[in-house]
Scaffold this motif. Sequence first.
Motif, short mmCIF file in Angstrom:
data_model
loop_
_atom_site.label_atom_id
_atom_site.label_comp_id
_atom_site.label_asym_id
_atom_site.label_seq_id
_atom_site.Cartn_x
_atom_site.Cartn_y
_atom_site.Cartn_z
N THR A 73 0.82 -1.20 0.00
CA THR A 73 0.00 0.00 0.00
C THR A 73 0.86 1.25 0.00
O THR A 73 1.90 1.30 0.66
N LEU A 74 0.45 2.27 -0.74
CA LEU A 74 0.94 3.63 -0.57
C LEU A 74 -0.19 4.57 -0.97
O LEU A 74 -0.96 4.28 -1.89
N THR A 75 -0.30 5.67 -0.24
CA THR A 75 -1.39 6.61 -0.49
C THR A 75 -0.94 7.85 -1.25
O THR A 75 -1.77 8.59 -1.77
N GLY A 76 0.38 8.08 -1.30
CA GLY A 76 0.86 9.25 -2.01
C GLY A 76 2.34 9.19 -2.29
O GLY A 76 3.07 8.37 -1.73
N ASN A 77 2.80 10.08 -3.18
CA ASN A 77 4.22 10.20 -3.52
C ASN A 77 4.67 11.60 -3.12
O ASN A 77 4.14 12.60 -3.64
N SER A 78 5.65 11.67 -2.23
CA SER A 78 6.12 12.97 -1.74
C SER A 78 7.32 13.49 -2.52
O SER A 78 7.78 14.60 -2.28
N SER A 79 7.85 12.70 -3.45
CA SER A 79 8.98 13.12 -4.27
C SER A 79 8.77 12.64 -5.69
O SER A 79 8.70 11.42 -5.93
N ALA A 80 8.69 13.56 -6.63
CA ALA A 80 8.48 13.19 -8.02
C ALA A 80 9.68 12.46 -8.60
O ALA A 80 9.55 11.67 -9.54
N SER A 81 10.86 12.69 -8.02
CA SER A 81 12.07 12.05 -8.54
C SER A 81 12.47 10.82 -7.73
O SER A 81 12.84 9.79 -8.29
N GLY A 82 12.40 10.91 -6.41
CA GLY A 82 12.92 9.84 -5.57
C GLY A 82 11.90 8.85 -5.06
O GLY A 82 12.26 7.90 -4.36
N GLY B 59 6.68 5.45 -13.52
CA GLY B 59 6.03 6.67 -13.05
C GLY B 59 5.39 6.50 -11.68
O GLY B 59 5.48 5.44 -11.04
N LEU B 60 4.75 7.56 -11.22
CA LEU B 60 4.17 7.60 -9.87
C LEU B 60 2.81 6.91 -9.85
O LEU B 60 1.95 7.17 -10.71
N GLN B 61 2.62 6.04 -8.86
CA GLN B 61 1.40 5.27 -8.71
C GLN B 61 0.94 5.35 -7.25
O GLN B 61 1.74 5.61 -6.35
N THR B 62 -0.33 5.10 -7.00
CA THR B 62 -0.85 5.03 -5.63
C THR B 62 -1.87 3.89 -5.55
O THR B 62 -2.37 3.41 -6.58
N GLY B 63 -2.17 3.51 -4.31
CA GLY B 63 -3.19 2.50 -4.08
C GLY B 63 -2.62 1.24 -3.46
O GLY B 63 -1.43 1.13 -3.18
N SER B 64 -3.50 0.28 -3.26
CA SER B 64 -3.14 -1.01 -2.68
C SER B 64 -3.21 -2.10 -3.73
O SER B 64 -4.06 -2.07 -4.63
N LEU B 65 -2.32 -3.06 -3.60
CA LEU B 65 -2.30 -4.22 -4.50
C LEU B 65 -2.01 -5.47 -3.67
O LEU B 65 -1.24 -5.42 -2.70
N TYR B 66 -2.57 -6.61 -4.09
CA TYR B 66 -2.37 -7.87 -3.41
C TYR B 66 -1.56 -8.79 -4.33
O TYR B 66 -1.94 -9.01 -5.48
N PHE B 67 -0.47 -9.34 -3.80
CA PHE B 67 0.42 -10.19 -4.59
C PHE B 67 0.47 -11.60 -4.00
O PHE B 67 0.46 -11.78 -2.77
N GLY B 68 0.59 -12.60 -4.87
CA GLY B 68 0.73 -13.98 -4.40
C GLY B 68 1.14 -14.91 -5.52
O GLY B 68 1.23 -14.54 -6.69
#
Length: 387
Positions: free
Chosen positions: A161-170, A279-288
């Motif tokens: 999960t991530l809800t936001g990106n605080s750095s466009a480069s890093g 590029g920059l993405q947000t949201g939750s993903l389930y992996f298995g």
Amino acid sequence: MAQKKTNQTTLNPDGSYGDDAFTAFAIMNENADDAETRLHALETGAGGVGQDVAALQLGLQQESLARQQGVVAEALARQQADAALDLRVDALGGRMIGDNALINGDFDVWQRGASFTTTAVYGPDRWFIQQGGVTGQSFAKNTLLPGDTNFPDSESNLIVTLTGNSSASGAHQVFEQRVEDFRAFAGVPSTLSFRVFNPGAAGRKIAVEFAQTFGAGGSATVLGIAPQVFTLNAGLNIITKTVTLPSIAGKTAGAGSAAVAAIWTTAGSDFSGRTAGLGLQTGSLYFGKMKWEAGTVATPFKKREPGVELLLCYRYGEPVGFIANADGPYYSTYNYKVPKRAVPNLIVLGNSISPATLNPRGSMTWFSMDGRAPSAVASYCFADAEI
């Protein structure tokens, strides 16, 4: 005939004794002819003697041939038995270990905890996680309900999960598994496959990257091998990626070398080359059901026996419980359940045992607790031998 003898004692009328010279030499010649005749009979089989010898020789030859045939037959039987045993062992290994180079591909083993928000640490066993320049980030265990159709037969999976990106480069969020030994899949086709469930809208993206690391003192790490972006549908997605890792000819390697498969869930501009411009993405993903195997075809994920999966994880790390005492022996020794990949780092995670300390003793099979605690205390450590 019987051999003749010369007469040496009979008194002759002329006062001499025995046969004269002519008669004596005649007898000797007859004896020589007789001996020659007998030898010839032995050689040619005349008179039955030679036939017996010839029969004996033939019997010995036949016996020798039979013995040789027996030795060959025994050797062949042993080879066939060994081959059958090898097949049974390989089949057993196939059932236990399988064709998946990834360990804990179903995310069932979480010895270090069930949720991680920090970076550059191992989260679920064998999976190294990195995240930075993002907000609301976590890697966590997701327990599945029986009968789940998206991840059938799985007990759990990984939710990222991530809800936001605080750095466009890093900005970055990535998890990877380092398959031990830089020679793994080098120069030959291999295929990574997994399931990812997207609970959000279609269009969410992830990237797959491969790498080769050559360990302490080895050649420089090769990053950004065959990166590819995958655009996800809403719901279940099955991802397949075939790659041929570079040749390792001319490379040098030290301890801790590996072939690496990495999954990116967001990537700023600093990582465009490694992620094919994810590029920059947000949201939750389930992996298995993560699988990396030889060849160009993704075969179905096969779940290992839980005990086998845990033993494979133990090679790279395991928790060890102990009691530190204020009295008694100054040294206490503890054995690992399985030998470690390397001499592990011993990290106290339970109650403090100070001033007692843990000593790895340069061993992959045991360690010691040196000294005593102020009072008896139960604690535990994690023996970390990850790459």
